[in-house]
Enzyme design. Structure first.
Site, mmCIF file in Angstrom:
data_model
loop_
_atom_site.group_PDB
_atom_site.id
_atom_site.type_symbol
_atom_site.label_atom_id
_atom_site.label_comp_id
_atom_site.label_asym_id
_atom_site.label_seq_id
_atom_site.Cartn_x
_atom_site.Cartn_y
_atom_site.Cartn_z
ATOM 1 N N GLY A 478 0.807 -1.208 0.000
ATOM 2 C CA GLY A 478 0.000 0.000 0.000
ATOM 3 C C GLY A 478 0.837 1.253 0.000
ATOM 4 O O GLY A 478 0.308 2.367 0.007
ATOM 5 N N GLY A 520 12.211 0.338 2.128
ATOM 6 C CA GLY A 520 11.750 -0.229 0.870
ATOM 7 C C GLY A 520 12.023 0.623 -0.350
ATOM 8 O O GLY A 520 12.616 0.161 -1.331
ATOM 9 N N ARG A 636 15.126 12.703 -0.983
ATOM 10 C CA ARG A 636 14.405 13.033 -2.207
ATOM 11 C C ARG A 636 13.081 12.295 -2.252
ATOM 12 O O ARG A 636 13.028 11.088 -2.013
ATOM 13 C CB ARG A 636 15.246 12.659 -3.423
ATOM 14 C CG ARG A 636 14.654 13.213 -4.701
ATOM 15 C CD ARG A 636 15.654 13.139 -5.828
ATOM 16 N NE ARG A 636 15.086 13.788 -6.996
ATOM 17 C CZ ARG A 636 15.343 13.395 -8.238
ATOM 18 N NH1 ARG A 636 16.148 12.380 -8.441
ATOM 19 N NH2 ARG A 636 14.798 14.028 -9.253
ATOM 20 N N ASN A 639 7.530 10.319 -5.091
ATOM 21 C CA ASN A 639 6.160 10.579 -5.546
ATOM 22 C C ASN A 639 5.468 11.389 -4.464
ATOM 23 O O ASN A 639 5.244 10.885 -3.354
ATOM 24 C CB ASN A 639 5.420 9.258 -5.799
ATOM 25 C CG ASN A 639 4.020 9.458 -6.361
ATOM 26 O OD1 ASN A 639 3.215 10.221 -5.827
ATOM 27 N ND2 ASN A 639 3.712 8.763 -7.443
ATOM 28 N N THR A 642 2.029 9.637 -3.086
ATOM 29 C CA THR A 642 2.146 8.440 -2.242
ATOM 30 C C THR A 642 2.915 8.756 -0.957
ATOM 31 O O THR A 642 2.612 8.203 0.102
ATOM 32 C CB THR A 642 2.820 7.290 -2.998
ATOM 33 O OG1 THR A 642 4.101 7.715 -3.488
ATOM 34 C CG2 THR A 642 1.965 6.843 -4.182
ATOM 35 N N GLN A 646 1.517 8.337 2.881
ATOM 36 C CA GLN A 646 2.194 7.609 3.941
ATOM 37 C C GLN A 646 2.382 8.468 5.189
ATOM 38 O O GLN A 646 2.165 8.009 6.315
ATOM 39 C CB GLN A 646 3.560 7.128 3.442
ATOM 40 C CG GLN A 646 3.488 5.954 2.490
ATOM 41 C CD GLN A 646 2.913 4.729 3.157
ATOM 42 O OE1 GLN A 646 3.515 4.169 4.064
ATOM 43 N NE2 GLN A 646 1.754 4.298 2.739
ATOM 44 N N VAL A 711 9.603 7.178 4.135
ATOM 45 C CA VAL A 711 8.693 8.023 4.919
ATOM 46 C C VAL A 711 7.624 7.219 5.647
ATOM 47 O O VAL A 711 6.850 7.766 6.423
ATOM 48 C CB VAL A 711 8.002 9.073 4.026
ATOM 49 C CG1 VAL A 711 9.009 10.007 3.390
ATOM 50 C CG2 VAL A 711 7.134 8.407 2.949
ATOM 51 N N GLY A 712 7.569 5.903 5.412
ATOM 52 C CA GLY A 712 6.450 5.111 5.902
ATOM 53 C C GLY A 712 6.266 5.100 7.404
ATOM 54 O O GLY A 712 5.159 4.932 7.896
ATOM 55 N N GLU A 713 7.358 5.263 8.147
ATOM 56 C CA GLU A 713 7.275 5.182 9.604
ATOM 57 C C GLU A 713 7.554 6.520 10.282
ATOM 58 O O GLU A 713 7.303 6.678 11.478
ATOM 59 C CB GLU A 713 8.238 4.107 10.109
ATOM 60 C CG GLU A 713 7.858 2.735 9.564
ATOM 61 C CD GLU A 713 8.807 1.624 9.975
ATOM 62 O OE1 GLU A 713 10.031 1.838 9.938
ATOM 63 O OE2 GLU A 713 8.333 0.546 10.321
#
Length: 752
Positions: A478, A520, A636, A639, A642, A646, A711-713
């Protein structure tokens, strides 16, 4: 792999072309499939022949053994193909005595009569239809013999030990410096056990073709799951093809795998037909991993001017009896603020509970709920602005290692966030701003999350139509992996996004570590860049050697790639024409990434600052978040859309951590009280007011060839603390036992 200096010296069109696809708010590559319901998740995959269906049965005790099994009625039930318990399940590889949840090793299902936690899977029924399997499962009779259990975290603090291989980290003399400090904070914060609550449950569809197993399952790490499954089944790794093309949420909870994968594979081999197995929502709550509870003692000592002289975070957390997972809620503090005398460490309590493991931002999500509130308390004692206190204690180098930061824009995050949010309108005295029955408050907190890069490979193929196919054993849970890989391919090879195909989530593709740890995008993207650059070089060499090409004889290093056309100066041709003449079967190049040889010289992190406005109803104890702003520095951005998704998703999760989220353990049964999405409260749309995430312009050239990070966490780190600080500013009440529910807040208000 190349060193950082080599990265810097290499021409990099993806890094240089600011007008290309990278960074733009490109729509999700797989979005149309998902919103139309045509993206097949693991349980929805159509196998080559009609499948059978498995239903799992769970233990109803927390600690003990299965004393009696009666499956006769279930076996005689209509449509039943098999009923397995520990007594008749096929042989599997033995589980290590003490295992790391993220290290490949056998994970046998139904391995013995021993019960290690409530909800452990202890039987499976497989039938011709799901309904028949469910009906037969209700006929299985299991008796249990209970043994003394330890399930309540705070009842067993005296049993806490240091995690294996760890020791406290001390710099200077913390105790002496803390004792001498003129201004002190010494408090304890508690965070509860939490569940992942992914929308998609763990599920598997499996079938065999001879000795070859194909499994579609919902996991975050392809090669890890493939390797562990092969070792569990005691077959060669190459005999397992594992696919996980669409994952309906992971958050760390699908970092490993569960009994659905093993038992579906075993049953499919036994029956000679495909088998589908999925967890129920209740089984997801008990039978998968969770974030463990923590208690963090924070001690801060400062001068009267606000300089930290002593800082300590000591965390006690829990794990399951057979594991070693530690919620490292103290670690992040080692790189956040300057203080010459420092003490951090962890203690571990082993309980008869399900496996504790990683959940979004393990360590930071829990730990920032303590330190970032303690900093707010310290600022108040000092009569300082909380932003200025943090800036005053900004370290020039990593406070513990002395390493230079690869890049650090935390102060800029805080300053720009304060300006954009209107922080100067905050009244520092609590309880002074009222709107009717609501008290209004502002709060802020800093955010930090480590940056990592792992080894990965990727391949790019260009066909006779000029279409680029990206292949990588990566996953998309996701987060946007499909999309950013397509963007990198399009920009590197100079083709429209519509001419890129992305294939991921397959163990037969070039290996990547998977999704997790915020590594990731940087890892997968860097390997993709290398593959793209290698394909560019191969194409250029073919073009200048092709007598039929307008580019014949030219310098290959001068060839440009744009809009599906390759050119040198005013000579050009379509990429597809060149490939059709020279490689009609297609041209493939591979790439890989490994951490640079000098990567260990740098302290590398992502940073942010959260600002929150809340309203508190002093009659009911209700808290409403009205505004949230996060300003982040995370390398950097590949996107914008997205990445923003996140970050804001993490911020919303932070609201849940502060106000609603948590699970309690029944002391008698050892079960979790909240066993579904009705009882486990997470924020919904109405709970969140205005929300925005700003991403600073940043390229970290020490991180990887593209200068990107994850950036997910980061978004969840510190977000809950900003909410807690805003609550205090609104009403003057501190609650240090999360979540801050109305009953706790009202009690704190009454105690004022």
């Amino acid at each position: 792999m190349s060193s950082v200096s080599d990265w810097e010296a290499t021409s990099n069109p993806v890094k240089e072309n600011r007008a290309g696809n990278i960074g733009k708010a490109v729509d999700r590559y797989e979005g149309p499939l998902k919103v139309t319901g045509t993206a097949p998740y693991a349980y929805e995959v159509e196998p080559p022949s009609p499948p059978a269906y498995g239903v799992l049965l769970s233990a109803s005790i927390a600690h003990g053994r299965i004393s009696n099994v009666d499956t006769a009625a279930a076996e005689a039930s209509p449509g039943v193909h098999l009923v397995w318990t520990y007594k008749n399940v096929p042989a599997q590889g033995p589980r290590p005595a003490r295992y790391d949840f993220f290290t490949p090793s056998p994970r046998p299902a139904l391995e013995s009569e021993r019960v290690h936690f409530f909800g452990q899977q202890v039987a499976i029924v497989v039938a011709d239809t799901l309904e028949n399997a469910q009906a037969a499962a209700a006929l299985v009779k299991l008796s249990f013999e209970t043994e003394p259990q330890s399930v309540i975290f705070h009842d067993h603090f005296d049993e806490a030990v240091q995690p294996p291989g760890e020791s406290d980290t001390e710099i200077g003399d913390f105790e002496a410096a803390f004792a001498a400090a003129p201004v002190k904070i010494d408090d304890n914060w508690r965070t509860p056990l939490q569940n992942h609550c992914q929308m998609e449950p763990c599920a598997t569809t499996a079938w065999w073709e001879g000795e070859q197993l194909t499994v579609h399952t919902s996991v975050q790490m392809v090669r890890f799951a493939q390797s562990s499954l092969a070792e569990t089944l005691m077959i060669p790794h190459k005999s397992v093809r594992l696919l996980t093309r669409y994952v309906g949420g992971g958050f760390g909870g699908k970092g490993s795998f569960y009994e659905d994968l093993v038992l579906a594979s075993l049953a499919a081999r036994e029956l000679g037909r495909p088998v589908k197995v999925a967890f129920s929502r209740q089984q997801m709550m008990h039978g998968t991993v969770h974030r463990p509870a923590t208690e963090v003692r924070v001690r801060l000592g400062a001068t009267a001017e606000g300089k930290l002289t002593a800082m300590s975070l000591m965390t006690t957390t829990h794990c399951d009896r057979r594991g070693n997972f530690t919620e490292h809620a103290s670690n992040f503090a080692r790189s956040l603020y300057a203080a010459p005398n420092r003490l951090t460490g962890h203690q571990l309590v082993r309980l008869d509970l399900p496996v504790a493991s990683a959940m979004r931002a393990p360590g930071e999500a829990s730990g920032t709920l303590s330190l970032e509130v303690a900093m707010d308390e310290l600022a108040e004692k000092l009569g300082m602005d909380p932003v200025e206190l943090r800036i005053l204690n900004e370290p020039p180098t990593d406070p513990e290692t002395g390493k230079p930061f690869s890049i650090r824009q935390l102060v800029r995050c805080m300053r720009e966030g304060a300006q954009l949010f209107g922080w100067d309108r905050r009244n520092p005295k609590p309880g002074q701003v009222r709107q009717g029955r609501w008290l209004i408050g502002f709060g802020m907190a800093a955010a930090i999350r480590g940056n990592f890069l792992l080894p990965a490979k990727c391949s790019f193929t260009v066909d006779a139509e000029g279409v680029i196919t990206v292949k990588q054993g990566m996953t998309d849970i996701g987060t946007g992996t499909y999309t950013v890989l397509a963007q990198i391919a399009a920009e590197t090879l100079g083709v429209p996004l519509g001419d890129v195909r992305v294939e991921i989530g397959d163990s037969e593709l070039p290996p990547a570590p998977g999704s997790g740890g915020q590594f990731g995008a940087a890892t997968a993207g860097s390997a993709a860049l290398d593959a793209g650059m290698n394909l560019r070089k191969a194409i250029a060499e073919i073009a200048v050697a092709d007598l039929a090409s307008p580019l014949f004889g030219g310098p290959s290093e001068d060839i440009t790639f744009q809009d599906g056309v390759i050119a040198i100066s005013n000579r050009s041709e379509r990429l597809s024409d060149l490939i059709r003449r020279n490689r009609p079967e297609g041209l493939t190049a591979e790439g890989e990434i490994r951490p640079a040889a000098d990567a260990g010289k740098w302290s590398s992190h992502t940073y942010g600052a959260h600002y929150v406005e809340v309203a508190v109803d002093t009659v009911t104890g209700e808290v409403r978040t009205r505004r949230m702003l996060g300003v982040f520095a995370a390398g950097r951005i590949l996107n914008w859309k997205t990445a923003r998704s996140q970050l804001t998703g993490g911020m919303i999760w932070g609201v849940g951590s502060a106000l609603t989220e948590g699970n309690s353990v029944d002391p008698h049964y050892g079960s979790l009280i909240n066993q579904d999405l009705a009882g486990y409260l997470v924020p919904v749309q109405a709970d969140i007011g205005e929300i925005e995430a700003i991403m600073l312009d940043e390229v970290d050239d020490k991180a990887n060839p593209m200068g990107i990070k994850g950036v997910g966490e980061l978004g969840i780190s510190g977000a809950g603390a900003a909410v807690a600080n805003a609550i205090y500013n609104a009403c003057g009440a501190r609650v240090r036992d999360y979540p801050i529910t109305p009953d706790k807040l009202l009690a704190a208000l009454e105690a004022l």
